[in-house]
Motif scaffolding. Sequence first.
Motif, mmCIF file in Angstrom:
data_model
loop_
_atom_site.group_PDB
_atom_site.id
_atom_site.type_symbol
_atom_site.label_atom_id
_atom_site.label_comp_id
_atom_site.label_asym_id
_atom_site.label_seq_id
_atom_site.Cartn_x
_atom_site.Cartn_y
_atom_site.Cartn_z
ATOM 1 N N ALA A 239 0.830 -1.207 0.000
ATOM 2 C CA ALA A 239 0.000 0.000 0.000
ATOM 3 C C ALA A 239 0.861 1.253 0.000
ATOM 4 N N THR A 256 -7.061 4.569 -4.789
ATOM 5 C CA THR A 256 -8.156 3.689 -4.339
ATOM 6 C C THR A 256 -7.616 2.316 -3.968
ATOM 7 N N LYS A 257 -6.706 1.784 -4.799
ATOM 8 C CA LYS A 257 -6.104 0.477 -4.511
ATOM 9 C C LYS A 257 -5.312 0.514 -3.204
ATOM 10 N N THR A 258 -4.625 1.624 -2.992
ATOM 11 C CA THR A 258 -3.884 1.781 -1.736
ATOM 12 C C THR A 258 -4.816 1.685 -0.534
ATOM 13 N N LYS A 259 -5.953 2.374 -0.632
ATOM 14 C CA LYS A 259 -6.921 2.361 0.471
ATOM 15 C C LYS A 259 -7.454 0.950 0.715
ATOM 16 N N GLN A 260 -7.718 0.235 -0.376
ATOM 17 C CA GLN A 260 -8.238 -1.139 -0.253
ATOM 18 C C GLN A 260 -7.219 -2.052 0.428
ATOM 19 N N LEU A 261 -5.950 -1.923 0.036
ATOM 20 C CA LEU A 261 -4.908 -2.744 0.665
ATOM 21 C C LEU A 261 -4.775 -2.421 2.148
ATOM 22 N N GLU A 263 -7.097 -1.265 4.143
ATOM 23 C CA GLU A 263 -8.279 -1.787 4.832
ATOM 24 C C GLU A 263 -8.173 -3.296 5.035
ATOM 25 N N ARG A 264 -7.651 -3.987 4.004
ATOM 26 C CA ARG A 264 -7.464 -5.442 4.151
ATOM 27 C C ARG A 264 -6.462 -5.746 5.265
ATOM 28 N N LYS A 267 -8.109 -5.243 8.642
ATOM 29 C CA LYS A 267 -9.029 -6.335 8.978
ATOM 30 C C LYS A 267 -8.265 -7.570 9.465
#
Length: 506
Positions: A239, A256-261, A263-264, A267
């Motif tokens: 990220a 957006t991809k950075t944010k998704q990584l 968040e994963r 979690k």
Amino acid sequence: MNIINIQSLGVTLGDPLFADLTFTISKGDRIGLVAANGRGKSTLLGCMAGDFEPTTGQVTRARGLRIGLVEQNIPANALTQTLYDFVLSGLPSEQADYESWRVDVVLDDLQVPVDLHRKLLKDLSGGWQRTALLAAAWVTEPDILLLDEPTNHLDLNRIALLQNWLGALPRDVPVVIISHDRAFLDATTNRTLFLRTERSRAFPLAFTKARQALDEADADDERRFANDLNKASQLRKQAAKLKNIGINSGSDLLITKTKQLSERAAKIEAAARPAHQEKGAGDIKLSNSGTHAKALVTLADVPVTTPDGRALYKTGTKWITQGDRIVLLGTNGTGKTQLVKMIHRALMGDEPAIKCAPSVVLGYSDQHLSQLDDADTPMTAVAGKFDIGDQRARGLLAGAGVNIQMQDTKIAALSGGQKSRLAMLVLRLQHPNFYLLDEPTNHLDIEGQEALEEELTGHGASCLLVSHDRSFLRNVGNRFWQIERKRLIEVDDPEAFLAAEMDPLP
């Protein structure tokens, strides 16, 4: 068929004892309940019996379930009753009037000598008091038995009888057993519940195999936790790299991809659960100050007698040398404790028949922990008798399992496990090079027993000990003296003696 359902049970008494415990007890279960001292085992039995209200969760019992709870000690107000009357009082009054024969049957099954039936409980040994508690519970013909430390104060013959008695119970009667006797748990249980502050674990196995399964499960948890953290770390690194590229290139897609990584990764970190780390009930650390003497104690055919002078046996010529961990074997009443006391007196200069090297520094603990004064506090027993200062004394006591709240209370108020650990701490501070130990594992939990074993075997300790704990004496002893036919003889190992002692009583 489930007869007790435990759902999300938790108890907090100042600190949490256990939480979120879900467990079922079914017909035919023989369950070993294992945890360090002070972790809530007896409290959990009280919750099962309905005698203790949990902080959270609930216990659901089958309708009309009769529970036989065998606690550790006779109630103080019952000590002036005879053994027979105490067992009879277990029956409802209307039943006791015309079914007193049930008492005779139970006492006969438990092989209680007739001459003890009319003795006052206060005049009986701790072992016979335990037997009385068991008889008073079983005389009611309960649907389930809950046993709290049933082998404490029992000799090997009585432990064998209890094992056989439990094995002969109707198979559909479940039994829950709190015990620190590993061999007894292996012989009597088919399930094991390891009670923990969080994430207690149960296995459909007796103690030794369940302990191996527990260690494997904890190791799996440790690996899983490490993998989860590593995976989250890798995602965060990816990220960070994409974020820099996205900012420099002005790419909304990469942002957006950075944010998704991220968040994963968050979690995974939130879901990751560290492996259980057992909070020790207190370290047992001994020391060995060393000595140049080869023979620490010399026995030159010393006669051993009862306190009133009756001859028991002669020792023959025996030596205790450096590194010897001698286990003294013999049936009850043959004079094991008398020899221990004689050697203790010799080391105190009061027994001329036994020779001791001048450089021997004794560490002594008897089965009643009489070296501790119940009127003292743990602090006076440590800081008041050893030049270590108050701050270090409090740290040592906490490390030995005596928490800050108990350090200034009378020793009499400590639990049996806390007293045992305090006694081991006092031994350590004496810096002995020879240990004289009479039933040192009384009241010690399994964790404490294993720690004591490691200290005795791993540091070249020299000792003479008496123990009824089969696992302990097997693990510690490297020499074995047996009292047989009024002589003290050396045997290669304890197995023949143990097999004879564990035969059912006639």
